[in-house]
Design an enzyme around this catalytic site. Structure first.
Site, PDB file in Angstrom:
ATOM      1  N   HIS A   1      -4.671   6.120  -0.907  1.00  0.00           N
ATOM      2  CA  HIS A   1      -5.275   5.968   0.420  1.00  0.00           C
ATOM      3  C   HIS A   1      -4.238   6.131   1.529  1.00  0.00           C
ATOM      4  O   HIS A   1      -4.596   6.308   2.685  1.00  0.00           O
ATOM      5  CB  HIS A   1      -5.952   4.601   0.507  1.00  0.00           C
TER       6      HIS A   1
ATOM      7  N   ASN B   1      -9.439   0.924   7.984  1.00  0.00           N
ATOM      8  CA  ASN B   1     -10.790   0.667   8.486  1.00  0.00           C
ATOM      9  C   ASN B   1     -10.888   0.565  10.003  1.00  0.00           C
ATOM     10  O   ASN B   1     -11.976   0.670  10.557  1.00  0.00           O
ATOM     11  CB  ASN B   1     -11.350  -0.598   7.853  1.00  0.00           C
TER      12      ASN B   1
ATOM     13  N   ASN C   1     -13.732   5.196   5.582  1.00  0.00           N
ATOM     14  CA  ASN C   1     -13.834   4.198   6.648  1.00  0.00           C
ATOM     15  C   ASN C   1     -12.923   4.481   7.830  1.00  0.00           C
ATOM     16  O   ASN C   1     -13.245   4.128   8.971  1.00  0.00           O
ATOM     17  CB  ASN C   1     -13.579   2.801   6.099  1.00  0.00           C
TER      18      ASN C   1
ATOM     19  N   TYR D   1      -4.671  -0.825   9.850  1.00  0.00           N
ATOM     20  CA  TYR D   1      -5.298  -0.605   8.558  1.00  0.00           C
ATOM     21  C   TYR D   1      -6.333   0.500   8.698  1.00  0.00           C
ATOM     22  O   TYR D   1      -6.847   0.769   9.789  1.00  0.00           O
ATOM     23  CB  TYR D   1      -5.902  -1.884   7.965  1.00  0.00           C
TER      24      TYR D   1
ATOM     25  N   TYR E   1       0.800  -1.226   0.000  1.00  0.00           N
ATOM     26  CA  TYR E   1       0.000   0.000   0.000  1.00  0.00           C
ATOM     27  C   TYR E   1       0.833   1.277   0.000  1.00  0.00           C
ATOM     28  O   TYR E   1       0.284   2.378  -0.073  1.00  0.00           O
ATOM     29  CB  TYR E   1      -0.920   0.022   1.228  1.00  0.00           C
TER      30      TYR E   1
END
Length: 189
Positions: free
Chosen positions: A21, A66, A112, A64, A16
């Site tokens: 994001h 979320n 999120n 993460y 990532y």
């Protein structure tokens, strides 16, 4: 001495690292580079602490995006940092690329990470920097877009905006939320 928790949202791991994001991580990493800081892997995150007229704790949650609220709540409580000294940095798919907005409260905008923080803190009254990543592609492929890597065009234009974000963060720490919003919001940044 007053302490601040500055949290950049993103996902851990090399998969990532260069995604849209992970914009929050990117900004936190730029601060660390600028002040020659390193991060330690701790409970719920990667943490770096330093003093710049006030004590500052930089946090990259390891939970993460979320579940970012778990990390923010843990470090806020562990370090006894008041809600008014919390600043969250996130990408925003509804703001045009490079636009930056500082707010003291608000909705999660479908993000999120912000949903998780609101759930864990039981309030939407916390400061956040929203950094726009919107372009024409996201409407069709939202998840793929935010988890996609930066385009060459975006990379050409992002670094000046990262520096503006850092100025906003330090103004928040030194001058407070309201004065910083007055200085930076609606200034075509």
């Amino acid at each position: 001495m007053e302490k601040f928790l500055i949290t950049g949202l993103g996902n851990p791991g090399s998969l990532y690292r260069n995604t849209r994001h992970n914009l929050g991580f990117l900004i936190i990493n730029r601060i660390a580079e600028k002040y020659l800081l390193s991060f330690s892997r701790k409970k719920f995150g990667y943490v770096s602490e330093f003093t710049y007229k006030k004590k500052i704790l930089l946090l990259k949650p390891s939970t993460y995006v979320n579940d970012s609220g778990l990390s923010v709540k843990y470090w806020m409580n562990k370090e006894k940092i008041p809600l008014k000294n919390i600043l969250i940095i996130s990408d925003d798919i509804y703001l045009n690329f490079g636009n930056i907005r500082l707010r003291g409260k608000g909705g999660d905008g479908g993000h999120n990470g912000l949903k998780s923080i609101e759930k864990e803190l039981r309030t939407s009254h916390y400061a956040r920097i929203r950094f726009g990543i919107k372009n024409d592609r996201w409407m069709k492929e939202k998840i793929d877009y935010v988890l996609g890597i930066w385009s060459e065009e975006e990379l050409k234009n992002i670094f000046d905006k990262l520096e503006i974000s850092i100025h906003i963060i330090f103004s928040f720490i030194l001058n407070g939320l309201q004065k910083t919003m007055n200085l930076f919001n609606n200034k075509n940044i």
